[in-house]
Design a protein around this motif. Structure first.
Motif, PDB file in Angstrom:
ATOM      1  N   ILE A 122       0.663  -1.240   0.038  1.00  0.00           N
ATOM      2  CA  ILE A 122      -0.056   0.066   0.025  1.00  0.00           C
ATOM      3  C   ILE A 122       0.899   1.348   0.135  1.00  0.00           C
ATOM      4  O   ILE A 122       0.615   2.230  -0.803  1.00  0.00           O
ATOM      5  CB  ILE A 122      -1.005   0.051   1.168  1.00  0.00           C
ATOM      6  N   CYS A 123       2.002   1.255   0.781  1.00  0.00           N
ATOM      7  CA  CYS A 123       3.030   2.283   0.759  1.00  0.00           C
ATOM      8  C   CYS A 123       3.705   2.599  -0.409  1.00  0.00           C
ATOM      9  O   CYS A 123       3.872   3.776  -0.853  1.00  0.00           O
ATOM     10  CB  CYS A 123       3.866   2.187   2.075  1.00  0.00           C
ATOM     11  N   ARG A 124       3.903   1.321  -1.164  1.00  0.00           N
ATOM     12  CA  ARG A 124       4.494   1.410  -2.496  1.00  0.00           C
ATOM     13  C   ARG A 124       3.659   2.079  -3.712  1.00  0.00           C
ATOM     14  O   ARG A 124       4.233   2.601  -4.349  1.00  0.00           O
ATOM     15  CB  ARG A 124       4.877  -0.123  -2.926  1.00  0.00           C
ATOM     16  N   THR A 178       7.983   8.166   1.820  1.00  0.00           N
ATOM     17  CA  THR A 178       7.441   6.837   1.950  1.00  0.00           C
ATOM     18  C   THR A 178       8.107   5.954   1.273  1.00  0.00           C
ATOM     19  O   THR A 178       8.384   4.545   1.798  1.00  0.00           O
ATOM     20  CB  THR A 178       6.319   6.697   0.857  1.00  0.00           C
ATOM     21  N   SER A 179       9.309   6.235   0.462  1.00  0.00           N
ATOM     22  CA  SER A 179      10.214   5.160   0.121  1.00  0.00           C
ATOM     23  C   SER A 179      11.210   4.820   1.322  1.00  0.00           C
ATOM     24  O   SER A 179      11.595   3.569   1.638  1.00  0.00           O
ATOM     25  CB  SER A 179      11.276   5.795  -0.988  1.00  0.00           C
ATOM     26  N   LEU A 180      11.424   5.856   2.134  1.00  0.00           N
ATOM     27  CA  LEU A 180      12.268   5.693   3.475  1.00  0.00           C
ATOM     28  C   LEU A 180      11.738   4.787   4.453  1.00  0.00           C
ATOM     29  O   LEU A 180      12.328   3.824   4.939  1.00  0.00           O
ATOM     30  CB  LEU A 180      12.968   6.882   3.585  1.00  0.00           C
ATOM     31  N   LEU A 182      -0.463  -2.151  -7.256  1.00  0.00           N
ATOM     32  CA  LEU A 182      -1.844  -2.493  -7.180  1.00  0.00           C
ATOM     33  C   LEU A 182      -2.052  -4.006  -7.442  1.00  0.00           C
ATOM     34  O   LEU A 182      -2.847  -4.582  -6.866  1.00  0.00           O
ATOM     35  CB  LEU A 182      -2.831  -1.730  -8.402  1.00  0.00           C
ATOM     36  N   ILE A 183      -1.173  -4.450  -8.477  1.00  0.00           N
ATOM     37  CA  ILE A 183      -1.271  -6.068  -8.768  1.00  0.00           C
ATOM     38  C   ILE A 183      -0.794  -6.845  -7.421  1.00  0.00           C
ATOM     39  O   ILE A 183      -1.160  -7.627  -7.037  1.00  0.00           O
ATOM     40  CB  ILE A 183      -0.216  -6.204  -9.813  1.00  0.00           C
TER      41      ILE A 183
END
Length: 235
Positions: A27-29, A53-55, A219-220
């Motif tokens: 979800i964060c991705r 978010t990446s961190l 999403l996948i």
């Protein structure tokens, strides 16, 4: 089943889903790559969300390399061709290396590890490992889909006088084929994302293209982690 019972069942599935660290990571991705798509590499709020978010996602992946390390040393499924075994083990080794090096990237970007040049180098090496694991995954899924297709055609010949879609074995193989097809699409998308992050083709794979492909891939992944709904009780 009453409306209240249905709502409870749906909430129970949502709780089960969100309790998975992997699901929260994906979800964060999606948020990360959605922000990358919006920012297109330009400074601003969207880019700040992308970076933060990446961190944050790197914390979810601490010690996750053990999973693929375990897969690397585990025996393969009986009957698997040697080329597919080698590709599968290569995927495990590359993904485990990516996740292991990613921990040092996190240490560098949080300021715990002070060598910025070494951090950037480790970051690029880890991304190349991730791209390599995605390529291996793509080849494995193509090989497994070929094996499934052959076994399904053989089963179709055996069931030529009956409805194949009512046969449990055929339905199981068809479901596996659909799952592997989706995994193949995701692996192909991830290769493009890796090319974008490494800036191997900056004119074609721009930050916006990387963000779009990464968002779809996320999403996948979220869909793949959905728990199976409970079977309806028959009275």
């Amino acid at each position: 089943m009453s409306a209240l019972d249905a709502a409870r069942a749906e909430l129970a599935l949502a709780v089960l889903y969100l309790n998975k660290a992997e699901a929260r990571d994906k979800i964060c991705r999606a948020i990360q790559y959605g922000s990358k798509f919006l920012s297109n590499g330009e400074p601003g709020t969207a880019q700040n969300v992308d970076k933060s978010t990446s961190l944050a996602r790197k914390v979810f992946r601490l010690f996750k390399f053990i999973n693929d390390l375990h897969g690397l040393i585990s025996p393969p499924a009986p009957g698997t061709p040697i080329p597919l075994i080698l590709l599968g083990k290569s995927k495990n080794a590359l993904l485990s290396t990516f996740l292991f090096l990613d921990q040092f990237v996190w240490l560098g970007r949080t300021g715990i590890y002070k060598n910025k040049e070494r951090t950037e180098l480790l970051g690029r090496i880890s991304l190349f490992c991730w791209m390599g694991s995605s390529i291996c995954t793509t080849l494995v899924e193509i090989g497994e889909l070929g094996r499934l297709s052959a076994s399904m055609k053989k089963l179709e010949k055996e069931l030529k006088n009956s409805n194949k879609y009512k046969d449990e074995q055929y339905q199981s193989k068809l479901q596996k084929s659909n799952e592997r097809s989706l995994a193949l699409i995701k692996a192909g998308i991830d290769i493009v994302v890796a090319v974008g992050l490494l800036q191997l083709a900056p004119k074609k794979v721009t930050p916006r293209v990387t963000g779009a492909f990464g968002f779809v891939s996320s999403l996948i992944s979220c869909y793949q982690l959905l728990p199976a709904p409970p079977k309806a009780k028959t009275s």
